[in-house]
Motif scaffolding. Structure first.
Motif, PDB file in Angstrom:
ATOM      1  N   UNK A  33      98.101  -9.062  22.446  1.00  0.00           N
ATOM      2  CA  UNK A  33      97.447  -8.317  21.370  1.00  0.00           C
ATOM      3  C   UNK A  33      97.302  -9.211  20.148  1.00  0.00           C
ATOM      4  N   UNK A  34      96.301  -8.894  19.340  1.00  0.00           N
ATOM      5  CA  UNK A  34      96.131  -9.591  18.070  1.00  0.00           C
ATOM      6  C   UNK A  34      95.835  -8.589  16.967  1.00  0.00           C
ATOM      7  N   UNK A  35      96.041  -9.030  15.739  1.00  0.00           N
ATOM      8  CA  UNK A  35      95.764  -8.188  14.577  1.00  0.00           C
ATOM      9  C   UNK A  35      95.240  -9.080  13.461  1.00  0.00           C
ATOM     10  N   UNK A  36      94.241  -8.600  12.754  1.00  0.00           N
ATOM     11  CA  UNK A  36      93.662  -9.382  11.674  1.00  0.00           C
ATOM     12  C   UNK A  36      94.595  -9.436  10.469  1.00  0.00           C
ATOM     13  N   UNK A  37      94.223 -10.268   9.504  1.00  0.00           N
ATOM     14  CA  UNK A  37      95.085 -10.476   8.352  1.00  0.00           C
ATOM     15  C   UNK A  37      95.365  -9.188   7.591  1.00  0.00           C
ATOM     16  N   UNK A  38      94.359  -8.341   7.493  1.00  0.00           N
ATOM     17  CA  UNK A  38      94.526  -7.082   6.764  1.00  0.00           C
ATOM     18  C   UNK A  38      95.189  -5.998   7.609  1.00  0.00           C
ATOM     19  N   UNK A  39      95.157  -6.199   8.919  1.00  0.00           N
ATOM     20  CA  UNK A  39      95.662  -5.176   9.827  1.00  0.00           C
ATOM     21  C   UNK A  39      94.616  -4.172  10.254  1.00  0.00           C
ATOM     22  N   UNK A  40      93.397  -4.347   9.786  1.00  0.00           N
ATOM     23  CA  UNK A  40      92.372  -3.359  10.057  1.00  0.00           C
ATOM     24  C   UNK A  40      91.882  -3.407  11.513  1.00  0.00           C
ATOM     25  N   UNK A  41      91.818  -4.598  12.061  1.00  0.00           N
ATOM     26  CA  UNK A  41      91.257  -4.744  13.409  1.00  0.00           C
ATOM     27  C   UNK A  41      92.306  -5.287  14.370  1.00  0.00           C
ATOM     28  N   UNK A  42      92.267  -4.754  15.566  1.00  0.00           N
ATOM     29  CA  UNK A  42      93.213  -5.166  16.596  1.00  0.00           C
ATOM     30  C   UNK A  42      92.487  -5.417  17.910  1.00  0.00           C
ATOM     31  N   UNK A  43      93.163  -6.157  18.774  1.00  0.00           N
ATOM     32  CA  UNK A  43      92.657  -6.445  20.116  1.00  0.00           C
ATOM     33  C   UNK A  43      93.818  -6.299  21.089  1.00  0.00           C
ATOM     34  N   UNK A  44      93.528  -5.774  22.281  1.00  0.00           N
ATOM     35  CA  UNK A  44      94.547  -5.643  23.311  1.00  0.00           C
ATOM     36  C   UNK A  44      94.018  -6.147  24.651  1.00  0.00           C
ATOM     37  N   UNK A  45      94.890  -6.781  25.397  1.00  0.00           N
ATOM     38  CA  UNK A  45      94.576  -7.102  26.770  1.00  0.00           C
ATOM     39  C   UNK A  45      94.445  -5.798  27.561  1.00  0.00           C
ATOM     40  N   UNK A  46      93.606  -5.821  28.560  1.00  0.00           N
ATOM     41  CA  UNK A  46      93.393  -4.603  29.359  1.00  0.00           C
ATOM     42  C   UNK A  46      94.690  -4.089  29.973  1.00  0.00           C
ATOM     43  N   UNK A  47      95.569  -5.005  30.304  1.00  0.00           N
ATOM     44  CA  UNK A  47      96.804  -4.616  30.990  1.00  0.00           C
ATOM     45  C   UNK A  47      97.742  -3.790  30.112  1.00  0.00           C
ATOM     46  N   UNK A  48      97.561  -3.836  28.785  1.00  0.00           N
ATOM     47  CA  UNK A  48      98.469  -3.113  27.893  1.00  0.00           C
ATOM     48  C   UNK A  48      97.748  -2.064  27.053  1.00  0.00           C
ATOM     49  N   UNK A  49      96.446  -2.021  27.157  1.00  0.00           N
ATOM     50  CA  UNK A  49      95.665  -1.100  26.325  1.00  0.00           C
ATOM     51  C   UNK A  49      96.099   0.346  26.571  1.00  0.00           C
TER      52      UNK A  49
END
Length: 118
Positions: free
Chosen positions: A49-65
């Motif tokens: 997973x990732x998160x932007x500097x502000x925390x507004x946007x995130x990304x998840x791998x399909x396996x953990x979504x």
């Protein structure tokens, strides 16, 4: 570079939950996007997973979504990974990493072990 220290790993039964924390020091935490990675025995390190500097946007791998949630508190210089409905295949060493403006994850923590028993 920013220094990172993970905590919160452990042994949990399948279906259980854990929350990982990653404390940052040394640089302005809010200047960095953050990510969680994991590496299981005999496998390559993978992005979770990732998160932007502000925390507004995130990304998840399909396996953990739908099961994992990444968040951050810039006032506390900490990024979190809430892990729910854990499965044995989630067993791995989990690392947090800071991504610089160049786009590369250049700072890494030492990792924390997560073991999910069936």
């Amino acid at each position: 570079q920013v220094q990172l220290v993970e905590s919160g790993g452990g042994l949990v039964q399948s279906g259980g939950s854990l929350r990982l924390s990653c404390a940052a020091s040394g640089r302005t935490f809010s200047n960095y996007a953050m990510g969680w990675f994991r590496q299981a025995p005999g496998k390559e390190r993978e992005l979770v997973a990732t998160i932007t500097r502000s925390g507004r946007d995130t990304y998840y791998a399909d396996s953990v979504k739908g099961r994992f949630t990444i968040s951050r508190n810039n006032a506390w210089n900490t990024v979190y990974l809430q892990m729910n409905s854990l499965k044995p295949e989630d067993t791995a060493v989990y690392y947090c990493a800071a991504r610089s403006a160049s786009g590369s994850f250049g700072s890494w923590g030492q990792g924390t072990q997560v073991t999910v028993s069936s």
